[in-house]
Scaffold this active site. Structure first.
Site, PDB file in Angstrom:
ATOM      1  CE  LYS A   1      -3.390   2.431   2.772  1.00 22.80           C
ATOM      2  NZ  LYS A   1      -4.562   2.370   3.813  1.00 22.80           N
TER       3      LYS A   1
ATOM      4  NE  ARG B   1      -3.542   7.458   6.181  1.00 25.35           N
ATOM      5  CZ  ARG B   1      -4.373   8.188   7.012  1.00 25.35           C
ATOM      6  NH1 ARG B   1      -3.716   8.509   8.190  1.00 25.35           N
ATOM      7  NH2 ARG B   1      -5.558   8.347   6.775  1.00 25.35           N
TER       8      ARG B   1
ATOM      9  CE  LYS C   1      -5.991   1.812  -0.300  1.00 28.37           C
ATOM     10  NZ  LYS C   1      -6.494   1.784   1.121  1.00 28.37           N
TER      11      LYS C   1
ATOM     12  CB  SER D   1     -11.539   7.311  -3.080  1.00 25.45           C
ATOM     13  OG  SER D   1     -10.328   7.597  -2.468  1.00 25.45           O
TER      14      SER D   1
HETATM   15  C1  PBG Z   1      -6.708   3.470   5.789  1.00 18.31           C
HETATM   16  C2  PBG Z   1      -7.284   3.288   4.320  1.00 18.31           C
HETATM   17  C3  PBG Z   1      -7.388   4.150   3.308  1.00 18.31           C
HETATM   18  C4  PBG Z   1      -8.130   3.721   2.061  1.00 18.31           C
HETATM   19  C5  PBG Z   1      -8.462   2.120   2.490  1.00 18.31           C
HETATM   20  N1  PBG Z   1      -7.829   2.044   3.887  1.00 18.31           N
HETATM   21  C6  PBG Z   1      -6.725   5.511   3.391  1.00 18.31           C
HETATM   22  C7  PBG Z   1      -5.441   5.948   3.707  1.00 18.31           C
HETATM   23  O1  PBG Z   1      -4.597   5.195   3.742  1.00 18.31           O
HETATM   24  O2  PBG Z   1      -5.252   7.023   3.887  1.00 18.31           O
HETATM   25  C8  PBG Z   1      -7.993   4.488   0.936  1.00 18.31           C
HETATM   26  C9  PBG Z   1      -9.084   3.880  -0.029  1.00 18.31           C
HETATM   27  C10 PBG Z   1      -9.384   4.858  -1.076  1.00 18.31           C
HETATM   28  O3  PBG Z   1      -8.734   5.837  -1.227  1.00 18.31           O
HETATM   29  O4  PBG Z   1     -10.373   4.587  -1.707  1.00 18.31           O
HETATM   30  N2  PBG Z   1      -7.936   2.726   6.751  1.00 18.31           N
END
Ligand code: PBG
Length: 332
Positions: free
Chosen positions: A202, A224, A255, A281
């Site tokens: 991720k 992050r 991801k 998203s």
């Molecule tokens: C963290 C999480 C995130 C997403 C899924 N789980 C956000 C992040 O890491 O800031 C993002 C998913 C998306 O953008 O559709 N719990």
């Protein structure tokens, strides 16, 4: 094939032959999207009693627990493979303790869905960021994430979701060692059959913007990058995936999806476990925004982006297009 033009002999293949009609194209398609491979993200909000539309994710809303079965109904009818649940709690604290509340939004939604939709795989996202006041994905020591202190909280949350009926828990926090901690907690509580889908690779991505509005989890300071992966690194992504598999992951995820297709393709070659990709998203919102301006055709662009993700090697695709794509695929 050869022909003579001005005395020269040209030899070439007729690649067009099998593209001539849609029947031929369909027959020889190397990649086929199926609704069963798609997972729909669902936001469950403990603070509301009517669906609350998410402006940056057109067509999506936060759902109250009491009405989340309506989403399950739509997904089941569309033949979508599963749901990925995110929770917005009544209250946040600095340790995200409510992630493990058995009466919290995710366990409550799981109980409601589990009883009615055996055909859906129920996946619970495991992270603290929706539950912490500071919006980071773990507990803090000073301004830094405390990796090891976060592990028991993630394990507790996973156990709460397993107890409520999750088929799969999906840690998205990116703490080192969380898959091992979660596996040990599940096994120790007689949940050896609950699977783990690790968000193994991720990346710290700008494409999570709309999600943070949807899930109310933008970090209140900093970002992050100290725990999510740095976008330039693909070999490191393979190392992350290897660690999660060694720790007991049953399936792994890359991801975001679109900007990291090379990572997906390399992971597909190297590993034999089911491979998931999350079209996040911002990828969804960007296509919608461009389509709204008339700059591209939403349906074609969405299906093409999903096809690209499948072609790169994803077995499972988490996407906000899941319901639309299932409907479009049924029409083709
Ligand atoms: C963290 C999480 C995130 C997403 C899924 N789980 C956000 C992040 O890491 O800031 C993002 C998913 C998306 O953008 O559709 N719990």
């Amino acid at each position: 094939m050869s022909l003579t033009a001005e005395g020269a002999t040209l030899t070439y293949g007729r690649h067009h032959r099998l593209r001539r009609t849609s029947a031929l194209r369909r027959l020889v398609a190397e990649t086929r999207l199926a609704p069963a491979a798609l997972v729909l993200p669902v936001f469950v909000d403990a603070r509301i009693d009517a669906p609350s539309p998410i402006s940056s994710l057109p067509g999506h809303a936060r759902w109250p627990v009491a009405r989340v079965a309506e989403v399950g109904e739509r997904a089941a009818r569309a033949g979508v493979g599963g749901l990925l649940l995110f929770g917005l709690p009544q209250e946040k604290d600095d340790r995200g303790e409510n992630a493990a509340d058995p009466l919290g939004p995710v366990p409550a939604a799981l109980r409601a869905l589990r009883a009615r939709f055996p055909e859906l795989a129920l996946i619970a996202d495991v992270c603290l960021c929706e539950y912490t006041t500071h919006g980071h994905c773990g507990v803090l020591r000073g301004d830094e994430i405390d990796n090891d202190a976060t592990l028991p909280l993630l394990a507790d949350a996973s156990l709460a979701y397993a107890r409520a009926g999750a088929d799969i828990v999906a840690p998205s926090d990116m703490m080192d060692g969380r898959v091992a901690a979660i596996r040990a907690a599940l096994d120790g509580a007689d949940f050896a059959e609950t699977a783990i889908l690790a968000y193994a690779a991720k990346f710290a991505s700008a494409f999570y913007g709309p999600f943070r509005e949807a899930a109310d989890c933008a970090p209140s300071f900093g970002d992050r990058s100290a725990y999510q992966m740095d976008p330039p690194n693909a070999r490191e992504a393979l190392a992350e995936i290897t660690s999660d598999i060694d720790e007991g992951a049953d399936a792994v995820m890359v991801k975001p999806a679109g900007p990291y297709l090379d990572v997906l393709a390399r992971a597909r070659e190297r590993f034999d476990l089911p491979l998931a990709a999350y079209q996040v998203s911002g990828e969804y919102a960007a296509l919608h925004a461009a389509a709204d301006r008339g700059w591209l055709d939403l349906r074609r662009a969405a299906l093409e982006s999903l096809t690209g993700i499948a072609r790169a090697g994803a077995d499972v695709i988490v996407t906000y297009f899941a319901l639309d794509a299932a409907a479009w695929l049924a029409e083709r």
